[in-house]
Design an enzyme around this catalytic site. Structure first.
Site, PDB file in Angstrom:
ATOM      1  N   LYS A   1      -5.372   3.758  19.757  1.00 52.80           N
ATOM      2  CA  LYS A   1      -5.261   4.505  18.487  1.00 52.80           C
ATOM      3  C   LYS A   1      -6.654   4.823  17.945  1.00 52.80           C
ATOM      4  O   LYS A   1      -6.877   5.893  17.367  1.00 52.80           O
ATOM      5  CB  LYS A   1      -4.466   3.673  17.457  1.00 52.80           C
ATOM      6  CG  LYS A   1      -4.388   4.278  16.054  1.00 52.80           C
ATOM      7  CD  LYS A   1      -3.517   5.519  15.997  1.00 52.80           C
ATOM      8  CE  LYS A   1      -3.602   6.290  14.682  1.00 52.80           C
ATOM      9  NZ  LYS A   1      -3.046   5.631  13.539  1.00 52.80           N
TER      10      LYS A   1
ATOM     11  N   ASN B   1      -8.190   8.317  16.312  1.00 52.18           N
ATOM     12  CA  ASN B   1      -8.863   8.438  15.009  1.00 52.18           C
ATOM     13  C   ASN B   1     -10.317   8.882  15.158  1.00 52.18           C
ATOM     14  O   ASN B   1     -10.830   9.649  14.334  1.00 52.18           O
ATOM     15  CB  ASN B   1      -8.782   7.123  14.230  1.00 52.18           C
ATOM     16  CG  ASN B   1      -7.370   6.815  13.766  1.00 52.18           C
ATOM     17  OD1 ASN B   1      -6.839   5.757  14.064  1.00 52.18           O
ATOM     18  ND2 ASN B   1      -6.750   7.735  13.072  1.00 52.18           N
TER      19      ASN B   1
ATOM     20  N   SER C   1      -5.991  11.283   7.347  1.00 53.64           N
ATOM     21  CA  SER C   1      -6.174  10.350   6.225  1.00 53.64           C
ATOM     22  C   SER C   1      -7.604  10.380   5.682  1.00 53.64           C
ATOM     23  O   SER C   1      -7.823  10.241   4.476  1.00 53.64           O
ATOM     24  CB  SER C   1      -5.796   8.930   6.664  1.00 53.64           C
ATOM     25  OG  SER C   1      -6.541   8.548   7.796  1.00 53.64           O
TER      26      SER C   1
ATOM     27  N   GLY D   1       0.819  -1.214   0.000  1.00 54.77           N
ATOM     28  CA  GLY D   1       0.000   0.000   0.000  1.00 54.77           C
ATOM     29  C   GLY D   1       0.850   1.259   0.000  1.00 54.77           C
ATOM     30  O   GLY D   1       1.460   1.578   1.029  1.00 54.77           O
ATOM     31  N   PRO D   2       0.887   1.980  -1.137  1.00 55.48           N
ATOM     32  CA  PRO D   2       1.725   3.188  -1.207  1.00 55.48           C
ATOM     33  C   PRO D   2       0.992   4.451  -0.803  1.00 55.48           C
ATOM     34  O   PRO D   2       1.122   5.487  -1.439  1.00 55.48           O
ATOM     35  CB  PRO D   2       2.137   3.220  -2.677  1.00 55.48           C
ATOM     36  CG  PRO D   2       0.962   2.648  -3.383  1.00 55.48           C
ATOM     37  CD  PRO D   2       0.295   1.673  -2.447  1.00 55.48           C
TER      38      PRO D   2
ATOM     39  N   LYS E   1      -5.981   0.464   3.218  1.00 57.06           N
ATOM     40  CA  LYS E   1      -7.172   0.881   3.955  1.00 57.06           C
ATOM     41  C   LYS E   1      -7.815  -0.352   4.605  1.00 57.06           C
ATOM     42  O   LYS E   1      -7.739  -1.465   4.047  1.00 57.06           O
ATOM     43  CB  LYS E   1      -8.172   1.549   3.008  1.00 57.06           C
ATOM     44  CG  LYS E   1      -7.642   2.828   2.378  1.00 57.06           C
ATOM     45  CD  LYS E   1      -7.529   3.942   3.395  1.00 57.06           C
ATOM     46  CE  LYS E   1      -6.970   5.202   2.763  1.00 57.06           C
ATOM     47  NZ  LYS E   1      -6.702   6.258   3.747  1.00 57.06           N
TER      48      LYS E   1
ATOM     49  N   GLU F   1     -12.524   5.228   5.758  1.00 57.97           N
ATOM     50  CA  GLU F   1     -12.500   4.146   6.757  1.00 57.97           C
ATOM     51  C   GLU F   1     -13.525   4.394   7.867  1.00 57.97           C
ATOM     52  O   GLU F   1     -13.405   3.842   8.960  1.00 57.97           O
ATOM     53  CB  GLU F   1     -11.098   4.030   7.348  1.00 57.97           C
ATOM     54  CG  GLU F   1     -10.056   3.595   6.325  1.00 57.97           C
ATOM     55  CD  GLU F   1      -8.670   3.459   6.917  1.00 57.97           C
ATOM     56  OE1 GLU F   1      -8.066   2.377   6.769  1.00 57.97           O
ATOM     57  OE2 GLU F   1      -8.181   4.429   7.510  1.00 57.97           O
TER      58      GLU F   1
ATOM     59  N   ASN G   1      -5.314   2.025  10.464  1.00 56.59           N
ATOM     60  CA  ASN G   1      -6.317   2.628  11.342  1.00 56.59           C
ATOM     61  C   ASN G   1      -7.506   1.685  11.518  1.00 56.59           C
ATOM     62  O   ASN G   1      -7.778   0.852  10.652  1.00 56.59           O
ATOM     63  CB  ASN G   1      -6.855   3.921  10.713  1.00 56.59           C
ATOM     64  CG  ASN G   1      -5.873   5.071  10.817  1.00 56.59           C
ATOM     65  OD1 ASN G   1      -4.998   5.099  11.679  1.00 56.59           O
ATOM     66  ND2 ASN G   1      -6.032   6.051   9.932  1.00 56.59           N
TER      67      ASN G   1
HETATM   68  O1  PAF Z   1      -5.420   8.806  10.066  1.00 57.08           O
HETATM   69  C1  PAF Z   1      -4.597   9.698  10.306  1.00 57.08           C
HETATM   70  O2  PAF Z   1      -4.487  10.720   9.627  1.00 57.08           O
HETATM   71  C2  PAF Z   1      -3.626   9.480  11.460  1.00 57.08           C
HETATM   72  O3  PAF Z   1      -3.909   8.228  12.036  1.00 57.08           O
HETATM   73  C3  PAF Z   1      -3.599  10.558  12.530  1.00 57.08           C
HETATM   74  C4  PAF Z   1      -2.775  10.067  13.696  1.00 57.08           C
HETATM   75  C5  PAF Z   1      -5.010  10.904  12.983  1.00 57.08           C
HETATM   76  C6  PAF Z   1      -2.860  11.795  12.095  1.00 57.08           C
HETATM   77  O4  PAF Z   1      -3.470  12.514  11.071  1.00 57.08           O
END
Ligand code: PAF
Length: 309
Positions: A184, A188, A255, A7-8, A77, A267, A103
């Site tokens: 995490k 998010n 993201s 995944g790039p 993703k 996501e 994520n």
């Molecule tokens: O999904 C993202 O962008 C990252 O996990 C984070 C840590 C929220 C930073 O933008």
């Protein structure tokens, strides 16, 4: 150590580039052949908090490269995890280690089911990065990278820790991978949908009264669900931990905002949507996350009819 990054996207390019620059045999795997050719020819261009780097990383579409890898980093993703797990399961003998740095919740479970938990490592990173154009990534903020084996004990992780350390990610190893994933998830849940809806960079989300209040509501809900599940979050003050990530990655477009700007699937189902599902199963109300999920799903479904000016 042979490392293949699948995944790039922003994280894939960041890890592949810094691992290659640190002297490892790293390569990138893409499913889009035209993009793979472009990145292979042009190399990775990483700008930002560690200065400017141009690194050649072999990039292709051939899954055979996975067969004898020591370490595979899954950076796709969350909705593509099952397909990637099938690709990995189809090569022999297959990689020794498969590390997910994705994520959302559910990735460790999917990889473990299809590949066997003994070679799966769950991981989280709060590094901030976004893609300018294919292979060109802005490293907008340093963060914490923490890993732990899906199988429980953290034996034999030395070479993986060594690789991440030499690449500058200062990894930490923790015993219960679900505690990492949910910690995490809290970050998010606090940042991504809000960034995608408001189109603000991470830092601005805590500067506006409205987004700061919604963030507090969404984070409060995910913390309640995590506690009911018996999760031990890594940070004693989860909301302050989210705010810290906003400050450390203040220039980053998260993201999910990147997905919305590129009119891609997001996501949301694996982040705020997962909180709604898990909350509902446990009898916990999650109205803020429900609204955020509904709004992002609406944005996703209406790319073609959006009023732009
Ligand atoms: O999904 C993202 O962008 C990252 O996990 C984070 C840590 C929220 C930073 O933008």
């Amino acid at each position: 150590m042979k490392i293949v990054v699948i995944g790039p996207g922003a994280m894939g390019c960041l890890f592949a580039g810094y691992l290659q620059a640190a002297g490892f045999e790293a390569s990138l795997l893409d499913y889009k052949s035209d993009r793979a050719v472009l990145i292979h020819r042009q190399g990775l261009i990483i700008t930002g908090v560690r200065g400017d780097h141009e690194v050649h990383v072999p990039t292709g579409i051939n899954v055979v490269d996975l067969a004898d890898a020591d370490l595979v980093l899954v950076c796709v993703k969350a909705y593509a995890t099952a397909a990637v797990a099938d690709e990995i399961a189809g090569v022999q003998p297959g990689p020794r280690w498969v590390l997910t740095l994705q994520n959302g919740v559910g990735n460790v479970e999917i990889l473990s089911e299809k590949l066997g938990a003994e070679r799966v490592i769950g991981g989280v990173t709060t590094a901030g990065a976004f893609v300018h154009s294919p292979g060109a990534v802005q490293h907008a903020g340093e963060g914490d990278t923490i890993i732990g084996r899906a199988a429980g004990d953290n034996a034999e992780l030395g070479p993986v820790v060594e690789a991440l350390t030499r690449a500058g990610f200062k990894p930490d190893v923790k015993p219960d991978v679900q505690n990492l994933i949910w910690s995490k998830l809290v970050v998010n849940v606090g940042i991504n949908a809000l960034g995608a809806i408001t189109r603000l960079r991470n830092g601005a989300l805590i500067e506006h009264q409205g987004t700061a209040a919604i963030m507090a509501g969404a984070v409060g809900e995910v913390v309640a669900v995590a506690e009911a599940r018996g999760i031990e979050l890594l940070h004693p003050d989860p909301l302050e931990a989210v705010r810290t990530v906003c400050r450390n990655t203040s220039g980053n477009t998260c993201s999910m905002l990147g997905d919305v700007l590129a009119q891609r699937r997001t996501e949301i189902d694996f982040i705020n949507g997962a909180v709604v599902r898990e909350g509902s199963a446990l009898g916990i109300e999650t109205p803020v996350n429900r609204v955020l999920t509904d709004l992002v799903q609406t944005i996703e479904q209406s790319y073609q009819v959006r009023v732009t000016r």
